[in-house]
Motif scaffolding. Structure first.
Motif, mmCIF file in Angstrom:
data_model
loop_
_atom_site.group_PDB
_atom_site.id
_atom_site.type_symbol
_atom_site.label_atom_id
_atom_site.label_comp_id
_atom_site.label_asym_id
_atom_site.label_seq_id
_atom_site.Cartn_x
_atom_site.Cartn_y
_atom_site.Cartn_z
ATOM 1 N N LEU A 89 0.809 -1.216 0.000
ATOM 2 C CA LEU A 89 0.000 0.000 0.000
ATOM 3 C C LEU A 89 0.844 1.270 0.000
ATOM 4 O O LEU A 89 0.584 2.203 -0.774
ATOM 5 C CB LEU A 89 -0.941 -0.008 1.215
ATOM 6 N N LYS A 90 1.851 1.345 0.857
ATOM 7 C CA LYS A 90 2.664 2.556 0.948
ATOM 8 C C LYS A 90 3.819 2.584 -0.053
ATOM 9 O O LYS A 90 4.451 3.624 -0.238
ATOM 10 C CB LYS A 90 3.216 2.705 2.374
ATOM 11 N N ARG A 91 4.075 1.448 -0.700
ATOM 12 C CA ARG A 91 5.232 1.357 -1.594
ATOM 13 C C ARG A 91 4.879 1.558 -3.062
ATOM 14 O O ARG A 91 5.665 2.124 -3.822
ATOM 15 C CB ARG A 91 5.877 -0.033 -1.451
ATOM 16 N N ALA A 92 3.709 1.082 -3.450
ATOM 17 C CA ALA A 92 3.452 0.900 -4.882
ATOM 18 C C ALA A 92 2.531 1.938 -5.513
ATOM 19 O O ALA A 92 2.450 2.016 -6.738
ATOM 20 C CB ALA A 92 2.861 -0.499 -5.120
ATOM 21 N N ILE A 93 1.831 2.724 -4.706
ATOM 22 C CA ILE A 93 0.869 3.669 -5.269
ATOM 23 C C ILE A 93 1.528 5.033 -5.456
ATOM 24 O O ILE A 93 2.190 5.550 -4.557
ATOM 25 C CB ILE A 93 -0.374 3.788 -4.381
ATOM 26 N N TYR A 104 5.110 -0.071 -10.769
ATOM 27 C CA TYR A 104 5.313 -1.520 -10.862
ATOM 28 C C TYR A 104 6.663 -1.950 -10.303
ATOM 29 O O TYR A 104 6.792 -3.062 -9.796
ATOM 30 C CB TYR A 104 5.161 -1.976 -12.312
ATOM 31 N N SER A 105 7.653 -1.076 -10.385
ATOM 32 C CA SER A 105 8.986 -1.438 -9.896
ATOM 33 C C SER A 105 9.009 -1.623 -8.382
ATOM 34 O O SER A 105 9.932 -2.253 -7.837
ATOM 35 C CB SER A 105 10.011 -0.374 -10.296
ATOM 36 N N ASN A 106 8.015 -1.091 -7.687
ATOM 37 C CA ASN A 106 7.959 -1.209 -6.227
ATOM 38 C C ASN A 106 6.951 -2.241 -5.746
ATOM 39 O O ASN A 106 6.763 -2.406 -4.540
ATOM 40 C CB ASN A 106 7.634 0.150 -5.601
ATOM 41 N N ILE A 107 6.283 -2.933 -6.661
ATOM 42 C CA ILE A 107 5.317 -3.953 -6.261
ATOM 43 C C ILE A 107 6.050 -5.239 -5.896
ATOM 44 O O ILE A 107 6.941 -5.691 -6.620
ATOM 45 C CB ILE A 107 4.305 -4.216 -7.391
ATOM 46 N N SER A 108 5.676 -5.820 -4.785
ATOM 47 C CA SER A 108 6.246 -7.092 -4.341
ATOM 48 C C SER A 108 5.199 -8.197 -4.453
ATOM 49 O O SER A 108 4.072 -8.043 -3.969
ATOM 50 C CB SER A 108 6.741 -6.996 -2.901
ATOM 51 N N ILE A 109 5.584 -9.299 -5.074
ATOM 52 C CA ILE A 109 4.712 -10.466 -5.213
ATOM 53 C C ILE A 109 4.955 -11.447 -4.065
ATOM 54 O O ILE A 109 4.115 -12.281 -3.752
ATOM 55 C CB ILE A 109 4.958 -11.168 -6.563
ATOM 56 N N SER A 110 6.119 -11.331 -3.439
ATOM 57 C CA SER A 110 6.449 -12.198 -2.303
ATOM 58 C C SER A 110 7.430 -11.473 -1.404
ATOM 59 O O SER A 110 8.102 -10.518 -1.818
ATOM 60 C CB SER A 110 7.068 -13.517 -2.792
ATOM 61 N N ASP A 111 7.535 -11.953 -0.171
ATOM 62 C CA ASP A 111 8.509 -11.395 0.764
ATOM 63 C C ASP A 111 8.907 -12.466 1.761
ATOM 64 O O ASP A 111 8.054 -13.038 2.437
ATOM 65 C CB ASP A 111 7.932 -10.179 1.494
ATOM 66 N N GLY A 112 10.200 -12.764 1.816
ATOM 67 C CA GLY A 112 10.678 -13.786 2.735
ATOM 68 C C GLY A 112 12.186 -13.841 2.759
ATOM 69 O O GLY A 112 12.873 -13.053 2.115
#
Length: 214
Positions: A89-93, A104-112
């Motif tokens: 929410l705070k990264r991608a908009i 799109y460069s800041n959208i994460s599909i996974s995190d681990g």
């Protein structure tokens, strides 16, 4: 009429007066009945609603990826979809209300914490998208040849996602797939992430850039 679940000290389920009792994943909740809004939404509320729509429109079609990519994020209290939404929410908009868009460069599909694909790339040639990554496995970092590799491409003009029919493995180092004819123009945004075979550990997703389709 509401009922008490599991004895006098248990959770409450059903409707009683102006409250409703329910449970989710063994967690009991009590909430008030919905009240019809009488005042128009404030500007702050409208901004939040538009951000929600903008991000959820992107995330909902890829829920199958998010279940893996965010499946370990405190799922006793939030779903993987909600975890992905909160994370992005705070990264991608970007942009100013009402003209929000996604970075799109800041959208994460996974995190681990799983070690990712090392040197990664995405390209297009002869009608195919080509994803590459490093094949090295390491017992030190608990990475193995059969770790699963997920790739994803998004065509913003068509508002469609494409991927492989099944994940590849770390030992393969490359995967290719044909771009459907109706998407074979413009460009796509691309991501890659890995999980272990049991899907209990994942890497951070990597944005591989915008790939021009010829």
């Amino acid at each position: 009429m509401g009922t008490i679940v599991n004895g006098a000290n248990g959770g409450f389920k059903g409707k009683a007066g102006s409250i409703i009792g329910s449970s989710w994943k063994s967690i009991n909740y009590i909430k008030g009945l919905y009240k019809k809004r009488t005042k128009p939404a404030s500007e702050a509320q409208l901004i939040q609603q538009e951000k929600f729509r903008t991000l959820m429109r992107f995330l909902l079609p890829i829920n199958v990826f998010l279940k893996i990519g965010f499946g370990g994020k405190n799922t006793e209290k939030v779903t993987p979809m909600n975890a992905a939404f909160q994370f992005n929410l705070k990264r991608a908009i970007t942009g100013v209300y009402p003209d929000f868009s996604l970075d799109y460069s800041n959208i994460s599909i996974s995190d681990g914490g799983l070690y990712g694909g090392g040197t990664v790339s995405a390209s297009f040639d002869s009608g195919e998208l080509i994803f590459t990554w490093s094949t090295g496995a390491s017992e030190t970092f608990e990475t193995f040849a059969d770790d699963l590799v997920y790739v994803l491409a998004y065509h913003p003009e068509k508002d469609e996602f494409i991927s492989t029919p099944a994940p590849s493995t770390r030992s393969m180092g490359v995967v290719t797939f044909l771009v459907p004819d109706h998407l074979a123009s413009g460009s796509v945004h691309t991501w890659l992430f890995l999980s272990n075979r049991s899907k209990t550990r994942v890497s951070k997703s990597v944005y591989l850039g915008e790939v021009q389709l010829i």
